[in-house]
Design an enzyme around this catalytic site. Structure first.
Site, mmCIF file in Angstrom:
data_model
loop_
_atom_site.group_PDB
_atom_site.id
_atom_site.type_symbol
_atom_site.label_atom_id
_atom_site.label_comp_id
_atom_site.label_asym_id
_atom_site.label_seq_id
_atom_site.Cartn_x
_atom_site.Cartn_y
_atom_site.Cartn_z
ATOM 1 N N TYR A 336 33.353 27.477 36.173
ATOM 2 C CA TYR A 336 34.099 28.664 35.750
ATOM 3 C C TYR A 336 33.491 29.895 36.422
ATOM 4 O O TYR A 336 32.299 30.151 36.308
ATOM 5 C CB TYR A 336 34.007 28.780 34.229
ATOM 6 C CG TYR A 336 34.982 29.733 33.554
ATOM 7 C CD1 TYR A 336 35.716 30.683 34.259
ATOM 8 C CD2 TYR A 336 35.157 29.695 32.179
ATOM 9 C CE1 TYR A 336 36.587 31.534 33.631
ATOM 10 C CE2 TYR A 336 36.043 30.554 31.520
ATOM 11 C CZ TYR A 336 36.745 31.473 32.256
ATOM 12 O OH TYR A 336 37.622 32.329 31.612
ATOM 13 N N CYS A 337 34.319 30.661 37.148
ATOM 14 C CA CYS A 337 33.897 31.931 37.759
ATOM 15 C C CYS A 337 32.682 31.692 38.666
ATOM 16 O O CYS A 337 32.745 30.906 39.604
ATOM 17 C CB CYS A 337 33.626 32.960 36.673
ATOM 18 S SG CYS A 337 33.345 34.636 37.295
ATOM 19 N N LEU A 338 31.554 32.359 38.409
ATOM 20 C CA LEU A 338 30.354 32.157 39.214
ATOM 21 C C LEU A 338 29.885 30.709 39.142
ATOM 22 O O LEU A 338 29.331 30.173 40.117
ATOM 23 C CB LEU A 338 29.255 33.114 38.743
ATOM 24 C CG LEU A 338 27.884 32.995 39.401
ATOM 25 C CD1 LEU A 338 27.979 33.073 40.902
ATOM 26 C CD2 LEU A 338 26.957 34.086 38.856
ATOM 27 N N PHE A 365 37.731 27.125 37.771
ATOM 28 C CA PHE A 365 38.421 28.136 36.976
ATOM 29 C C PHE A 365 38.128 29.517 37.573
ATOM 30 O O PHE A 365 36.971 29.924 37.666
ATOM 31 C CB PHE A 365 37.931 28.141 35.524
ATOM 32 C CG PHE A 365 38.274 26.919 34.723
ATOM 33 C CD1 PHE A 365 39.218 25.996 35.149
ATOM 34 C CD2 PHE A 365 37.660 26.681 33.498
ATOM 35 C CE1 PHE A 365 39.531 24.871 34.398
ATOM 36 C CE2 PHE A 365 37.966 25.569 32.733
ATOM 37 C CZ PHE A 365 38.892 24.659 33.176
#
Length: 603
Positions: A336-338, A365
């Site tokens: 997710y993200c980073l 994500f």
């Protein structure tokens, strides 16, 4: 007018002027004592707003001023247009005062909730103030755009900070020009203003001299008790992370386990807030043996921990631990993200090591791999700003979580700053207990060395997309070697990871990629359980490398994207086996989920 008068009668009248004046005098005296007490407590502290221009804003506005002076005709034209609009506004206002019906010259956007109070529409004075503000703000933003354009980093910075000024100067942010605030002050004889002052001073004290706005009732939630409650055990830990294995809720499970790599910019439990919206709980109920990483909230002793360490001691060690716990070498992964950026780095690292069989599938994500269009976060990314930030980080050992939270809040200042200023300080109300805002306020720190690498190599240089330009854990990273089946989930209104950027990053992989675009933003676009029946998502079989072309061919599907992912990941999840309990394998439980690392607060 009769209807307007009828509605206006419902609004409380002013109290006796002498009584109100006396009450306000008492409030002022009480407020002065509060301020004096606060200042005396702060006298020995070192808080406060730093001097200088760390974000290099003055240089950007100087550039704009120079361009304005070089084109006076453009300024005169804008001024004349604004003058004409004001003349029309005065004419409309005069007609309203004479009892005539008029159409507003300008209306707030549907998403703008600042002017919901009926007085903004029904009262001629407040309607004039509202329209005057909207006309002026439109003029300011339009003038900046016409002078600077929209393609350069300087233009984006000037536009961003002009919008911050416009938002700050809204009439809703001041007592005498906000009818709801003024009405409440009259009804409470000024007590609401006193409560607001108390709230503001408490937030200043909590922030050690800097304003840290309380967004929710932080005493209403407790991690592991009424949020973050999916049953499980911590089965492995090191200095950077705890690995949680969740207890099954089905008799059988897919053979291939699922490993979730959340970002360490914030805490993992955005994926496990409440039972009704927990992605983790839902994934368990779909027959997955779910593991998730819970990152440590680092302090100054983590100053030199780098991106290499996060790879080695994060997902790479997690892969080994999952194999010990389940006996399975291959896992499905979610980043997710980073955490998704780290997942991409890990995939390239494993391919370079000939270990690509460790990951059966990869789901990203809202993940950026190509940072060419970083969205509004790019406003904070330039050499001068990063130099200043690095100096502060290495002196302290980390980037303070509150500073990072302020940056993200500025991206949605009306929702995440000014609405709370009005509610908490002007209205004197207690913040509403909201689990999402509790999570948002539960900030995390970022180790100096790691964050410096991330800002420079990813955002500033956009080097991650270039084969071999970045070396992590002694391996040159080449995302174009990745052939792992991948699922990219992005959000159309994401202001942190713009979907056009995440789309371009997905094009770097050489394996089969399914790209899905969800409605809403960085959080709501992802955390959208099927039962809620909210939003929609777009899917397409198009192989176009142009994001807008892809969207034109995409099919709009109602509701959550979760079932689409379930169908996709099931093809990589293997056969059904008896459900695994934490502790069944070679790893024994250390403590109950959600573990102790997630409970370390930055304040």
């Amino acid at each position: 007018m009769a209807d307007q008068q009828g509605k206006t009668e419902d609004i409380p009248k002013h109290p006796n002027p002498q009584e109100f004046a006396q009450a306000m005098t008492e409030i002022a005296e009480h407020g002065q004592r509060l301020v004096s007490d606060f200042l005396s407590r702060q006298a020995s502290g070192n808080g406060g707003i730093p001097f200088g221009d760390p974000l290099n804003v003055s240089e950007a506005f100087l550039d704009m001023t120079t361009k304005m002076m070089a084109n006076p005709a453009k300024i005169m034209e804008a001024q004349f247009n604004l003058w004409q609009e004001y003349m029309s506004l005065w004419q409309n206002a005069a007609q309203r005062w004479l009892g005539q019906e008029t159409e507003p010259l300008v209306r707030p956007e549907k998403s703008d909730h600042r002017f919901r109070d009926e007085m903004w529409q029904e009262n001629e004075v407040y309607d004039f103030i509202k329209q005057s503000y909207l006309l002026t703000s439109r003029w300011m933003l339009g003038l900046v755009h016409d002078v600077e354009g929209e393609d350069s980093p300087v233009a984006r910075k000037v536009d961003f900070y002009t919008r911050q000024l416009v938002d700050a100067m809204a009439p809703t942010n001041f007592v005498m020009t906000n009818p709801q605030v003024l009405r409440t002050a009259i009804e409470t004889k000024g007590e609401s203003l006193l409560h607001g002052l108390e709230h503001m001073l408490a937030d200043l004290e909590r922030g050690k001299g800097q304003l840290r706005i309380t967004m929710t009732d932080e005493h209403a939630f407790k991690v592991g008790e009424n949020i973050v409650t999916t049953p499980g055990k911590v089965v492995y830990q090191n200095r950077l992370m705890q690995l949680i294995q969740y207890s099954p809720s089905t008799e059988t499970a897919h053979k291939t386990p699922l490993l979730i790599i959340p970002p360490w910019i914030n805490k993992f439990y955005i994926l496990d807030l409440r039972e009704k919206n927990s992605f983790i709980r839902w994934a368990v109920s779909q027959g997955h043996t779910v593991f998730t990483i819970s990152w440590i909230n680092p302090d100054e002793t983590y100053r030199d921990v780098g991106f290499d360490d996060y790879l080695r001691e994060g997902p790479l060690e997690a892969l080994e631990a999952v194999e010990k716990a389940t006996g399975e070498r291959a896992v499905n992964t979610i980043g997710y993200c980073l955490g998704g950026t780290l997942l991409g780095v890990m995939l390239a690292w494993l391919h370079a090591k000939g270990q690509q069989d460790r990951v059966a599938s990869a789901t990203h994500f809202t993940t950026m791999l190509d940072f060419v269009e970083p969205g509004e976060l790019g406003v904070f990314i330039d050499p001068t700003t990063i130099d200043h930030l690095e100096k502060e980080m290495f002196e302290r050992g980390y980037l303070d979580g509150a500073e990072m939270a302020t940056t993200f809040n500025m991206l949605r200042s009306n929702d995440l700053i000014w609405s709370f200023v009005v509610n908490n300080y002007l209205m004197g109300k207690e913040p509403f207990p909201f689990d999402l805002l509790y999570w948002n306020s539960d900030s995390t720190r970022m180790p100096a060395a790691m964050h410096s690498f991330y800002l420079r190599k990813c955002y500033l240089e956009n080097a991650l997309k270039e084969p071999g330009a970045v070396t992590v854990a002694d391996v040159p990273i080449d995302l174009t070697t990745i052939k792992t089946p991948s699922y990219f989930l992005s959000a159309r209104e994401d202001h942190i990871a713009p979907w056009v950027s995440t789309f371009r990053g997905a094009q770097l992989y050489k394996g089969p990629v399914r790209f899905v675009l969800a409605a809403s933003g960085h959080i709501a676009g992802v955390i959208n359980p099927p039962a809620a029946n909210k939003y929609c998502h777009w899917t397409s079989s198009s192989r176009s490398k142009n994001p807008e072309t892809w969207l034109e061919s995409a099919k709009e599907n109602p509701g959550s994207w979760w079932p689409d992912w379930k169908t996709w990941v099931s093809r990589h999840a293997g056969e059904q086996v008896p459900a695994r309990q934490p502790g069944d394998g070679k790893l024994k439980p250390i403590e109950d989920a959600p573990g102790s690392y997630v409970k370390i607060r930055a304040v």
